[in-house]
Design a protein around this motif. Structure first.
Motif, PDB file in Angstrom:
ATOM      1  N   ASP A   1       0.845  -1.191   0.000  1.00 57.12           N
ATOM      2  CA  ASP A   1       0.000   0.000   0.000  1.00 57.12           C
ATOM      3  C   ASP A   1       0.886   1.248   0.000  1.00 57.12           C
ATOM      4  O   ASP A   1       2.126   1.160   0.050  1.00 57.12           O
ATOM      5  N   ASN A   2       0.272   2.399  -0.048  1.00 54.44           N
ATOM      6  CA  ASN A   2       1.028   3.654  -0.120  1.00 54.44           C
ATOM      7  C   ASN A   2       1.924   3.859   1.090  1.00 54.44           C
ATOM      8  O   ASN A   2       3.037   4.386   0.964  1.00 54.44           O
ATOM      9  N   GLN A   3       1.448   3.438   2.259  1.00 50.81           N
ATOM     10  CA  GLN A   3       2.253   3.580   3.476  1.00 50.81           C
ATOM     11  C   GLN A   3       3.533   2.754   3.379  1.00 50.81           C
ATOM     12  O   GLN A   3       4.603   3.191   3.801  1.00 50.81           O
ATOM     13  N   HIS A   4       3.414   1.550   2.818  1.00 48.71           N
ATOM     14  CA  HIS A   4       4.582   0.683   2.651  1.00 48.71           C
ATOM     15  C   HIS A   4       5.598   1.340   1.718  1.00 48.71           C
ATOM     16  O   HIS A   4       6.801   1.389   2.025  1.00 48.71           O
ATOM     17  N   TRP A   5       5.124   1.830   0.570  1.00 50.45           N
ATOM     18  CA  TRP A   5       6.038   2.457  -0.384  1.00 50.45           C
ATOM     19  C   TRP A   5       6.743   3.667   0.233  1.00 50.45           C
ATOM     20  O   TRP A   5       7.939   3.882  -0.004  1.00 50.45           O
TER      21      TRP A   5
ATOM     22  N   ARG B   1      15.380  -5.742  -0.939  1.00 47.73           N
ATOM     23  CA  ARG B   1      14.317  -6.507  -1.610  1.00 47.73           C
ATOM     24  C   ARG B   1      13.030  -5.686  -1.746  1.00 47.73           C
ATOM     25  O   ARG B   1      12.288  -5.832  -2.710  1.00 47.73           O
ATOM     26  N   GLY B   2      12.720  -4.905  -0.727  1.00 47.29           N
ATOM     27  CA  GLY B   2      11.501  -4.101  -0.723  1.00 47.29           C
ATOM     28  C   GLY B   2      10.463  -4.553   0.277  1.00 47.29           C
ATOM     29  O   GLY B   2       9.514  -3.814   0.568  1.00 47.29           O
ATOM     30  N   ASP B   3      10.608  -5.747   0.847  1.00 47.63           N
ATOM     31  CA  ASP B   3       9.598  -6.300   1.751  1.00 47.63           C
ATOM     32  C   ASP B   3       9.817  -5.853   3.197  1.00 47.63           C
ATOM     33  O   ASP B   3       9.840  -6.663   4.120  1.00 47.63           O
ATOM     34  N   ILE B   4       9.950  -4.543   3.389  1.00 47.65           N
ATOM     35  CA  ILE B   4      10.207  -4.010   4.730  1.00 47.65           C
ATOM     36  C   ILE B   4       8.948  -4.098   5.598  1.00 47.65           C
ATOM     37  O   ILE B   4       7.825  -4.240   5.090  1.00 47.65           O
ATOM     38  N   LYS B   5       9.185  -4.006   6.896  1.00 43.96           N
ATOM     39  CA  LYS B   5       8.098  -3.967   7.871  1.00 43.96           C
ATOM     40  C   LYS B   5       8.415  -2.875   8.882  1.00 43.96           C
ATOM     41  O   LYS B   5       9.531  -2.341   8.896  1.00 43.96           O
ATOM     42  N   VAL B   6       7.472  -2.563   9.732  1.00 40.38           N
ATOM     43  CA  VAL B   6       7.746  -1.616  10.804  1.00 40.38           C
ATOM     44  C   VAL B   6       8.877  -2.174  11.660  1.00 40.38           C
ATOM     45  O   VAL B   6       8.832  -3.330  12.104  1.00 40.38           O
ATOM     46  N   GLY B   7       9.924  -1.397  11.865  1.00 46.28           N
ATOM     47  CA  GLY B   7      11.075  -1.863  12.625  1.00 46.28           C
ATOM     48  C   GLY B   7      12.185  -2.444  11.776  1.00 46.28           C
ATOM     49  O   GLY B   7      13.208  -2.900  12.314  1.00 46.28           O
ATOM     50  N   SER B   8      12.021  -2.463  10.446  1.00 46.68           N
ATOM     51  CA  SER B   8      13.093  -2.965   9.583  1.00 46.68           C
ATOM     52  C   SER B   8      14.343  -2.102   9.714  1.00 46.68           C
ATOM     53  O   SER B   8      14.253  -0.888   9.890  1.00 46.68           O
ATOM     54  N   ASP B   9      15.491  -2.755   9.627  1.00 51.17           N
ATOM     55  CA  ASP B   9      16.768  -2.071   9.803  1.00 51.17           C
ATOM     56  C   ASP B   9      17.374  -1.673   8.463  1.00 51.17           C
ATOM     57  O   ASP B   9      17.105  -2.287   7.433  1.00 51.17           O
ATOM     58  N   VAL B  10      18.224  -0.651   8.511  1.00 53.30           N
ATOM     59  CA  VAL B  10      19.049  -0.258   7.371  1.00 53.30           C
ATOM     60  C   VAL B  10      20.451  -0.787   7.650  1.00 53.30           C
ATOM     61  O   VAL B  10      21.225  -0.190   8.404  1.00 53.30           O
ATOM     62  N   ASP B  11      20.762  -1.947   7.096  1.00 53.74           N
ATOM     63  CA  ASP B  11      22.041  -2.611   7.337  1.00 53.74           C
ATOM     64  C   ASP B  11      22.963  -2.398   6.149  1.00 53.74           C
ATOM     65  O   ASP B  11      22.712  -2.933   5.059  1.00 53.74           O
ATOM     66  N   VAL B  12      24.027  -1.641   6.356  1.00 54.63           N
ATOM     67  CA  VAL B  12      24.985  -1.328   5.300  1.00 54.63           C
ATOM     68  C   VAL B  12      26.277  -2.099   5.551  1.00 54.63           C
ATOM     69  O   VAL B  12      26.794  -2.106   6.675  1.00 54.63           O
TER      70      VAL B  12
END
Length: 237
Positions: free
Chosen positions: A17-21, A53-64
Motif C-alpha cells: 500500500d502507499n504507506q509501505h512504499w 528486496r523491498g519487503d520491509i516492515k515496521v522496525g526494519s533495519d538499514v544494514d549497510v
C-alpha cells in the motif's frame, strides 16, 4: 517476535500500500545518505536485506556492509564523522567461531554500518547476495532485487510489491536464481531452521569498544587472550 521459516510450495503475491512504499522510500534515503558518505572515501558498500528486496516492515533495519577490504577502520569512522553522522556504539561481533569477525557500527536504533576485520569464506561473502543486496547506484535507480528473508521465503520484487515462495526443498533452484553456491543456501537454511527450533541463538562473540579504542586494537586484545580468535584470524577463505 522473530519470523519463523515457512515450508510451503505455494507462491503468494504481496501488494504494497502507499504507506509501505513511503516507508521503503524513507529507509532507502537513509541508506543512500550513509552509503554516499562512505563512497566519498572510496568505500563501496551495499545495503542488504529487506531494504534491498523491498519487503520491509515496521522496525526494519538499514544494514549497510562495506564490500571492499577496509585497511584502516579510522577511514570508515572519518567518513561518517565528516558527513555529520553520529555513532551510537561500536562492536566487534562474530556470529560463530567459524565466521569472520566484523566491525559493527550502530548509528541509531535502525541503521548500522559493518565491515569484515579479516578474510571471509565464500559462504560469508555470498550472504549479502543470499539476503539481497544493492549498491549505491542501484539504490539511486530505484532497483529492488531478489533475496531470501528470515522465514526462508524467496522474495522476488513485482510491479506492485513482491511474490514469495519457500526455499525449503528448492535449494538448488534458489541458488541459481540468486547467483550463489548451493553450499551458501544450505548453510543459511541450517542456521535459520536451527533458530526456529531452539529460539534466537544470538552471536558467538560481541564486544563493545571503549570510546578511544580502535577496531584493530580491540581485535588484537581479543586474539591475545582467545586462542579461537587467533585461529580464525590465521584461517584463509
Amino acid at each position: 517476535m522473530s519470523l519463523k521459516p515457512r515450508r510451503s510450495d505455494a507462491y503468494q503475491e504481496i501488494v504494497y500500500d502507499n504507506q509501505h512504499w513511503q516507508m521503503l522510500q524513507d529507509l532507502r534515503e537513509k541508506a543512500i545518505f550513509l552509503m554516499s558518505a562512505l563512497e566519498r572515501f572510496h568505500l563501496p558498500a551495499v545495503v542488504y536485506g529487506s531494504v534491498a528486496r523491498g519487503d520491509i516492515k515496521v522496525g526494519s533495519d538499514v544494514d549497510v556492509f562495506i564490500t571492499g577490504g577496509v585497511q584502516n577502520s579510522f577511514l570508515v569512522e572519518t567518513a561518517l564523522e565528516q558527513a555529520g553522522i553520529l555513532v551510537n556504539s561500536r562492536f566487534v561481533v562474530q556470529a560463530t567461531p567459524m565466521y569472520a569477525m566484523k566491525a559493527h557500527i550502530e548509528i541509531d536504533n535502525v541503521s548500522s554500518v559493518s565491515f569484515s576485520l579479516m578474510d571471509m569464506r565464500s559462504v560469508e561473502r555470498e550472504f549479502y547476495l543470499f539476503g539481497g543486496g544493492v549498491s549505491l547506484d542501484q539504490l539511486k535507480a530505484g532497483l529492488r532485487v531478489v533475496g531470501v528473508d528470515k522465514r526462508l521465503m524467496f522474495v522476488e520484487p513485482s510491479l506492485g510489491g513482491h511474490v514469495e515462495s519457500s526455499v525449503v526443498g528448492r535449494e538448488v533452484l534458489v541458488a541459481k536464481m540468486l547467483g550463489v553456491s548451493v553450499e551458501t543456501v544450505l548453510d543459511r537454511v541450517r542456521a535459520l531452521t536451527k533458530r526456529d527450533l531452539v529460539g534466537r541463538t544470538g552471536v558467538f562473540l560481541k564486544k563493545e569498544l571503549l570510546p578511544q579504542e580502535t577496531f584493530e586494537l580491540a581485535l588484537k586484545r581479543l586474539s591475545d587472550f582467545n586462542p579461537a580468535v587467533r585461529r580464525r584470524i590465521k584461517k584463509k577463505s
